[in-house]
Design a protein around this motif. Structure first.
Motif, PDB file in Angstrom:
ATOM      1  N   THR A  60     -28.564 -19.960  -4.476  1.00  0.00           N
ATOM      2  CA  THR A  60     -27.522 -19.985  -3.439  1.00  0.00           C
ATOM      3  C   THR A  60     -26.133 -19.895  -4.060  1.00  0.00           C
ATOM      4  OG1 THR A  60     -27.328 -22.407  -3.471  1.00  0.00           O
ATOM      5  CG2 THR A  60     -28.939 -21.460  -1.949  1.00  0.00           C
ATOM      6  N   LYS A  78     -16.467 -18.411  11.648  1.00  0.00           N
ATOM      7  CA  LYS A  78     -17.855 -18.099  12.024  1.00  0.00           C
ATOM      8  C   LYS A  78     -18.067 -16.589  12.065  1.00  0.00           C
ATOM      9  CE  LYS A  78     -21.944 -19.154  13.892  1.00  0.00           C
ATOM     10  NZ  LYS A  78     -22.446 -17.849  14.320  1.00  0.00           N
ATOM     11  N   SER A  95     -30.225 -15.648   3.862  1.00  0.00           N
ATOM     12  CA  SER A  95     -29.702 -16.413   4.999  1.00  0.00           C
ATOM     13  C   SER A  95     -28.247 -16.790   4.753  1.00  0.00           C
ATOM     14  CB  SER A  95     -30.522 -17.689   5.231  1.00  0.00           C
ATOM     15  OG  SER A  95     -30.318 -18.612   4.181  1.00  0.00           O
ATOM     16  N   SER A  97     -25.415 -19.754   6.119  1.00  0.00           N
ATOM     17  CA  SER A  97     -25.248 -21.005   6.873  1.00  0.00           C
ATOM     18  C   SER A  97     -23.779 -21.412   6.907  1.00  0.00           C
ATOM     19  CB  SER A  97     -26.067 -22.136   6.225  1.00  0.00           C
ATOM     20  OG  SER A  97     -27.424 -21.776   6.108  1.00  0.00           O
ATOM     21  N   VAL A  99     -20.739 -23.855   7.621  1.00  0.00           N
ATOM     22  CA  VAL A  99     -20.724 -25.316   7.558  1.00  0.00           C
ATOM     23  C   VAL A  99     -19.347 -25.853   7.920  1.00  0.00           C
ATOM     24  CG1 VAL A  99     -20.955 -27.331   6.042  1.00  0.00           C
ATOM     25  CG2 VAL A  99     -22.498 -25.381   5.756  1.00  0.00           C
ATOM     26  N   THR A 122     -23.939 -27.344  11.128  1.00  0.00           N
ATOM     27  CA  THR A 122     -24.390 -26.094  10.527  1.00  0.00           C
ATOM     28  C   THR A 122     -25.474 -25.452  11.391  1.00  0.00           C
ATOM     29  OG1 THR A 122     -25.208 -25.120   8.473  1.00  0.00           O
ATOM     30  CG2 THR A 122     -26.111 -27.271   9.065  1.00  0.00           C
ATOM     31  N   THR A 123     -26.259 -24.564  10.798  1.00  0.00           N
ATOM     32  CA  THR A 123     -27.349 -23.868  11.480  1.00  0.00           C
ATOM     33  C   THR A 123     -28.680 -24.256  10.844  1.00  0.00           C
ATOM     34  OG1 THR A 123     -27.092 -21.962  10.011  1.00  0.00           O
ATOM     35  CG2 THR A 123     -25.858 -21.923  12.084  1.00  0.00           C
ATOM     36  N   ASP A 125     -30.840 -22.642   9.174  1.00  0.00           N
ATOM     37  CA  ASP A 125     -31.082 -22.079   7.837  1.00  0.00           C
ATOM     38  C   ASP A 125     -30.558 -22.984   6.721  1.00  0.00           C
ATOM     39  OD1 ASP A 125     -32.372 -19.788   8.715  1.00  0.00           O
ATOM     40  OD2 ASP A 125     -30.496 -18.678   8.985  1.00  0.00           O
ATOM     41  N   TRP A 126     -29.629 -23.873   7.039  1.00  0.00           N
ATOM     42  CA  TRP A 126     -29.023 -24.751   6.038  1.00  0.00           C
ATOM     43  C   TRP A 126     -30.057 -25.630   5.351  1.00  0.00           C
ATOM     44  CZ3 TRP A 126     -28.827 -30.036   5.416  1.00  0.00           C
ATOM     45  CH2 TRP A 126     -27.872 -30.541   4.522  1.00  0.00           C
TER      46      TRP A 126
END
Length: 401
Positions: A60, A78, A95, A97, A99, A122-123, A125-126
């Motif tokens: 990541t 976003k 992915s 994400s 934050v 977050t989403t 995928d985080w």
């Protein structure tokens, strides 16, 4: 005289003054234990930090705003995070994400308050990108983010503080006057000793923006690569897209309004820094070993002075110079060996406990090195008193009062 007889005489000489011998060994003990434990603390700190970095995932990268430019047009949004999900411009991204985080938020359950150190929006995928699995319950969904549902996944520390002996799933907590439903509990993470990674709460991005953070800029964007070997390629792809979004000229010498943190590079840098720090700690602790060696010299000089007549009698009876030399050299070495052995034992026992919030990790090489140096110190610092004893003339030694 055989070697074993010399050792026997040496042990008898040490036992003649037990207190003095014990104090000398104590100096070596402290020195050896200090070297081993300080290196272990440095190694333990490095391991804890490395574990935290690796927990983020070595596949990541994290994009953060530098705050340069003084305009909202340079902030991460976003929309920019969504732009990174482009199979053509960024084929190596798995992915993204976005934050937002609040440094502190108070959660309340049935009159019990707890200030959560990190409240993240977050989403889904985080959870995968940051290697933060849910142990109990479930994480929230993409639909929860879209609908702005007020659901939350909490860390182990939060669960223990607010729900002692109670299952927190489906319980409602209050955050800044808004009700959130607990849907999951994160798997416990090991502590680094600096910040509790389990004192956290994760909620849908939209819900956190509504209640805590507002609809301003993002705190960061976590981007996950398809493969750890593709991290550098992903970093380049992210830079290209963000430069387009922020209208940054890559050929310009000006600094970009964002910073990309590569977990792999950070881990490598941290490892190099930790090695230097551990070496420094070991060097500082080694000074105590040197002090112990000076103590051996002083004690052995006193011993030689007290036993001058004994040396004279043995020489008069035909004891060769090397026997006298070996006896006092072995006495000094025995003090170091015994003190070093006790120091190793003390360090191994001490490593079972946390020191300044860090669990020491014993480095086998430091144990061997510290013990070896302690023996070498006995030989080196015991050499002067032993040589002095061996040089004494029998007639002078016998006349000594």
């Amino acid at each position: 005289m055989s070697f074993f007889e010399v050792v026997r005489f040496s042990l008898r000489g040490l036992s003649a003054n037990k207190l003095r011998s014990a104090l000398t060994m104590l100096g070596i003990l402290i020195g050896v234990a200090a070297v081993i434990l300080l290196v272990a603390v440095g190694n333990g700190s490095a391991k804890a930090i490395s574990d935290r970095i690796e927990a983020l995932g070595t596949n990541t990268i994290t994009v953060m705003s530098t705050g340069r430019g003084g305009s909202s047009s340079t902030a991460l949004t976003k929309k920019m995070a969504d732009a990174l999900i482009d199979p053509e411009l960024a084929p190596d991204i798995k992915s993204v994400s976005p934050v937002v985080s609040a440094s502190s938020a108070t959660m309340t359950y049935e009159g019990t308050d707890h200030a959560v150190s990190t409240f993240v929006g977050t989403t889904p995928d985080w959870f995968g990108a940051s290697s933060t699995p849910v142990e109990k319950g479930a994480s929230f969904t993409a639909d929860d983010v879209t609908q702005g549902r007020r659901v939350v996944v909490i860390g182990q520390t939060v669960a223990e503080e607010l729900f002692p002996g109670v299952d927190p799933i489906d319980k409602q907590v209050t955050v800044s006057g808004a009700l959130f439903t607990v849907v999951g509990v994160l798997k416990e993470k090991s502590s680094t000793g600096f910040q509790d990674p389990n004192d956290t709460a994760i909620a849908p991005l939209t819900a956190v923006q509504q209640v805590l953070a507002g609809y301003g800029s993002l705190t960061s964007i976590i981007v996950e690569a398809n493969d750890p070997d593709k991290v550098d390629a992903v970093q380049s792809e992210v830079s290209t897209i963000l430069n387009q979004q922020l209208k940054v000229d890559p050929s310009s010498s000006s600094t970009t309004p964002y910073r990309i943190q590569n977990a792999s590079s950070l881990l490598e840098t941290q490892t190099e820094t930790a090695d230097t720090f551990t070496t420094l700690l070991g060097a500082v602790a080694a000074i105590s070993l040197l002090v112990g060696g000076i103590g051996i010299t002083n004690i052995m000089l006193v011993t030689v002075t007290e036993r001058t007549r004994e040396i004279g009698i043995r020489k008069a009876l035909g004891a060769p110079r090397r026997v006298i030399l070996n006896q006092f050299l072995i006495e000094a070495t025995l003090l170091s060996v015994l003190g070093g052995g006790l120091g190793v034992a003390a360090a191994l026992i001490g490593s079972q406990f946390e020191i300044v919030g860090v669990k020491p990790v014993i480095v086998p090489s430091s144990v061997g090195l510290a013990f070896g140096v302690s023996v070498a110190i006995g030989l080196f610092f015991g050499g002067l008193p032993a040589a002095r004893a061996a040089r004494l003339r029998p007639i002078d030694a016998l006349r000594y009062e």
